[in-house]
Design a protein around this motif. Structure first.
Motif: not given
Ligand code: ZN
Length: 377
Positions: A304-305, A327-329, A342-344, A334-335
């Motif tokens: 996520i980071r 995948f990050s492309v 909050k996700l972390i 979305f992050i």
């Protein structure tokens, strides 16, 4: 072990060479620094260099072929003694000494340049084993060192992790360090010198080493393990200066692939709000077992980071392997600054709950539901 086999700590190597070449080797030397960085390999190379009879001035390394070198390479040099932490096994009546485990030790050291205390601990095959150096080690050492050197100028004691000796042992060893023999050298290697008795610490000449640079670790992974440069740099960055940690993480790469797939599944299904599928996902994650679930949540926090950072388009700050990067492309957008913290928090809390014995299925599904909401922010 030859110096040229150890591509780390160039400065330390130069210092060791100069001590030997100028015949100024201290009777008690401590090489200190972070674990997993090749300090003990350097100590071994140094001992071999001291004993080598085939090197010529200016060689800057042992010859590798003289009888002393051959003995060193098979760890059977007669004037080299090893001290290392050991475990008292149930069948033993007396506390053990290093020599009781010499066979295991040689097996462990064979071809190893980067030490790993947890792997050494596993060799004892005893639950919750905590290897230490017991007081009777000093008696064993005294007996061995009371013989004159067999043809070498110096007897060498290579001592791994002196901070693991108990206080009684330390007090006995202190006497040996206070009244050194002319022909005996103690070369100690410590990961946590602060744990050594101050009286011992002040008796030894010290050489400090630091962490290994990411680029050096990546170079080792590339040339010796055939890992692509992008992946090598990503692994090196996460290893925090320890070659051992980097090598260990290659070993756990199949785990990481599994975690990556679990993470991608979670994010896809959460985005599409597929609650029934997410319930299956929660159960599947729970079947991996507590330890792996905890690692999955640690892995997810990192991903996520990294995806948040990915949005800044600063590749020099990003440490993703090639699969993650692909995948990050599409995923990174979305992050964002509204949901990253909050996700972390959600993943971190799940890790703590799982570690605290909470029901995996419930915790995992709870995470999935929160991710659905947070991805829309
Ligand atoms: Zn030699």
């Amino acid at each position: 072990m030859l110096f040229k086999e150890i591509p780390v700590h160039e400065n330390t190597r130069q210092r060791l060479l100069s001590l030997a070449d100028n015949d100024r080797i201290p009777h008690a030397l401590l090489i200190e620094g972070p674990s997993g960085t090749g300090k003990f390999a350097l100590a071994r190379a140094f001992a071999q260099y001291i004993h080598c009879t085939g090197r010529k001035p200016g060689d800057k390394d042992s010859c590798g072929v003289c009888p002393s070198c051959i003995q060193h390479q098979s760890m059977s040099h007669i004037d080299t003694h090893y001290v290392f932490p050991v475990v008292k096994l149930d069948k033993m009546t007396n506390a053990p000494v290093s020599d009781d485990f010499l066979t295991e030790w040689k097996e462990y050291l064979d071809g190893r340049r980067f030490m790993d205390f947890s792997v050494w601990t596993e060799t004892f095959d005893k639950k919750n084993a905590q290897p230490i150096t017991y007081a009777n080690e000093s008696g064993a050492l005294l007996r061995k060192l009371s013989f004159a050197a067999h043809g070498s100028k110096y007897k060498v004691v290579l001592w791994w992790l002196p901070e693991k000796m108990n206080e009684e042992a330390a007090n006995k060893i202190l006497k040996m360090l206070e009244e050194p023999w002319e022909d005996t050298l103690f070369i100690m290697v410590s990961d946590n010198p602060k744990e050594l008795l101050p009286t011992i610490y002040s008796r030894v000449q010290r050489i400090s080493t630091g962490r290994v640079a990411d680029s050096v670790i990546a170079g080792i992974l590339e040339t010796e393990r055939g890992i692509g440069s992008e992946d090598a740099m990503s692994i090196a960055h996460n290893a925090d200066g320890s070659v051992t940690a980097a090598l260990r993480s290659i070993g756990s790469r199949s785990d990481e692939n599994e975690f990556f797939n679990m993470f991608v599944t979670l994010m896809r299904q959460a985005y599409q709000r597929k609650i029934a599928d997410l319930k299956e996902w929660s159960a599947a994650l729970a079947t991996l077992g507590r330890e792996k679930e905890i690692k999955f949540y640690e892995y997810s926090v990192r991903l996520i980071r990294e995806n948040f950072i990915y949005n800044f388009k600063l590749p020099q700050l990003n440490y993703l392997n090639s699969t993650e990067s692909a995948f990050s492309v599409r995923f990174a957008r979305f992050i964002n600054e509204r949901n990253v913290e909050k996700l972390i928090e959600v993943f971190d809390k799940a890790r703590i709950d799982i570690a605290g014995n909470a029901n995996g299925k419930i915790v995992n599904l709870d995470v999935a539901i929160k991710v659905i909401l947070l991805l829309k922010q």
